[in-house]
Design a protein around this motif. Structure first.
Motif, PDB file in Angstrom:
ATOM      1  N   GLY A 229       0.800  -1.222   0.000  1.00  0.00           N
ATOM      2  CA  GLY A 229       0.000   0.000   0.000  1.00  0.00           C
ATOM      3  C   GLY A 229       0.829   1.265   0.000  1.00  0.00           C
ATOM      4  O   GLY A 229       0.382   2.306  -0.492  1.00  0.00           O
TER       5      GLY A 229
ATOM      6  N   VAL B  56      -9.744   2.210   2.769  1.00  0.00           N
ATOM      7  CA  VAL B  56      -8.997   1.334   3.670  1.00  0.00           C
ATOM      8  C   VAL B  56      -9.825   0.087   3.943  1.00  0.00           C
ATOM      9  O   VAL B  56     -10.903   0.160   4.523  1.00  0.00           O
ATOM     10  CB  VAL B  56      -8.657   2.072   4.989  1.00  0.00           C
ATOM     11  N   THR B  57      -9.300  -1.059   3.520  1.00  0.00           N
ATOM     12  CA  THR B  57     -10.025  -2.326   3.681  1.00  0.00           C
ATOM     13  C   THR B  57      -9.148  -3.385   4.337  1.00  0.00           C
ATOM     14  O   THR B  57      -9.321  -4.571   4.090  1.00  0.00           O
ATOM     15  CB  THR B  57     -10.538  -2.836   2.325  1.00  0.00           C
TER      16      THR B  57
ATOM     17  N   HIS C 172      -5.282  -2.801  11.862  1.00  0.00           N
ATOM     18  CA  HIS C 172      -4.313  -2.097  11.013  1.00  0.00           C
ATOM     19  C   HIS C 172      -4.840  -0.749  10.539  1.00  0.00           C
ATOM     20  O   HIS C 172      -4.099   0.009   9.904  1.00  0.00           O
ATOM     21  CB  HIS C 172      -3.959  -2.945   9.800  1.00  0.00           C
ATOM     22  N   HIS C 173      -6.094  -0.439  10.816  1.00  0.00           N
ATOM     23  CA  HIS C 173      -6.707   0.791  10.304  1.00  0.00           C
ATOM     24  C   HIS C 173      -5.926   2.039  10.675  1.00  0.00           C
ATOM     25  O   HIS C 173      -5.649   2.873   9.815  1.00  0.00           O
ATOM     26  CB  HIS C 173      -8.147   0.935  10.803  1.00  0.00           C
TER      27      HIS C 173
ATOM     28  N   VAL D 184      -2.658   2.565   8.671  1.00  0.00           N
ATOM     29  CA  VAL D 184      -2.885   2.858   7.255  1.00  0.00           C
ATOM     30  C   VAL D 184      -3.458   4.263   7.083  1.00  0.00           C
ATOM     31  O   VAL D 184      -3.052   4.996   6.179  1.00  0.00           O
ATOM     32  CB  VAL D 184      -3.804   1.791   6.614  1.00  0.00           C
ATOM     33  N   ILE D 185      -4.374   4.655   7.952  1.00  0.00           N
ATOM     34  CA  ILE D 185      -4.944   6.003   7.880  1.00  0.00           C
ATOM     35  C   ILE D 185      -3.851   7.046   8.111  1.00  0.00           C
ATOM     36  O   ILE D 185      -3.784   8.063   7.412  1.00  0.00           O
ATOM     37  CB  ILE D 185      -6.084   6.160   8.897  1.00  0.00           C
TER      38      ILE D 185
ATOM     39  N   ALA E 140      -1.728   7.316   5.017  1.00  0.00           N
ATOM     40  CA  ALA E 140      -2.454   8.040   3.974  1.00  0.00           C
ATOM     41  C   ALA E 140      -2.418   9.544   4.246  1.00  0.00           C
ATOM     42  O   ALA E 140      -2.143  10.337   3.342  1.00  0.00           O
ATOM     43  CB  ALA E 140      -3.893   7.543   3.881  1.00  0.00           C
TER      44      ALA E 140
ATOM     45  N   ALA F 161      -8.621   9.428   3.175  1.00  0.00           N
ATOM     46  CA  ALA F 161      -8.821   8.022   3.529  1.00  0.00           C
ATOM     47  C   ALA F 161     -10.279   7.789   3.900  1.00  0.00           C
ATOM     48  O   ALA F 161     -10.834   8.523   4.723  1.00  0.00           O
ATOM     49  CB  ALA F 161      -7.908   7.617   4.682  1.00  0.00           C
TER      50      ALA F 161
ATOM     51  N   VAL G  26     -12.848   5.068   5.521  1.00  0.00           N
ATOM     52  CA  VAL G  26     -12.838   3.872   6.366  1.00  0.00           C
ATOM     53  C   VAL G  26     -14.238   3.671   6.901  1.00  0.00           C
ATOM     54  O   VAL G  26     -14.858   4.610   7.413  1.00  0.00           O
ATOM     55  CB  VAL G  26     -11.869   4.039   7.560  1.00  0.00           C
TER      56      VAL G  26
END
Length: 75
Positions: A34, A48-49, A54-55, A58-59, A62, A69, A71
């Protein structure tokens, strides 16, 4: 005037999933990581999937990359 949305890339660690997305949906680019997707100039926003735990990471990645992002699950 409505804005057009174009899916320009997809990220998935599994090669078979990346190939499937490209074949079925004709995405412009598929990458395993990613972070490679976030580095692209043609990406303005990400969906975000990943797993819930892990959210947040990743956010944050981003946001640091200047991307929006989206979510739908808890962080």
């Amino acid at each position: 005037m409505p804005q057009q949305v174009e899916l320009s890339a997809v990220a998935d660690p599994l090669a078979e999933n990346r190939e499937l997305f490209v074949d079925l949906y004709r995405y412009g680019h598929a990458c395993a990581d990613g972070r490679d997707l976030l580095a692209r100039d043609d990406v303005d926003a990400v969906i975000v999937t990943v797993r819930n735990d892990h959210h947040a990471a990743v956010i944050e990645q981003a946001a640091q990359s200047g991307k929006h992002a989206f979510v739908e699950k808890p962080i």
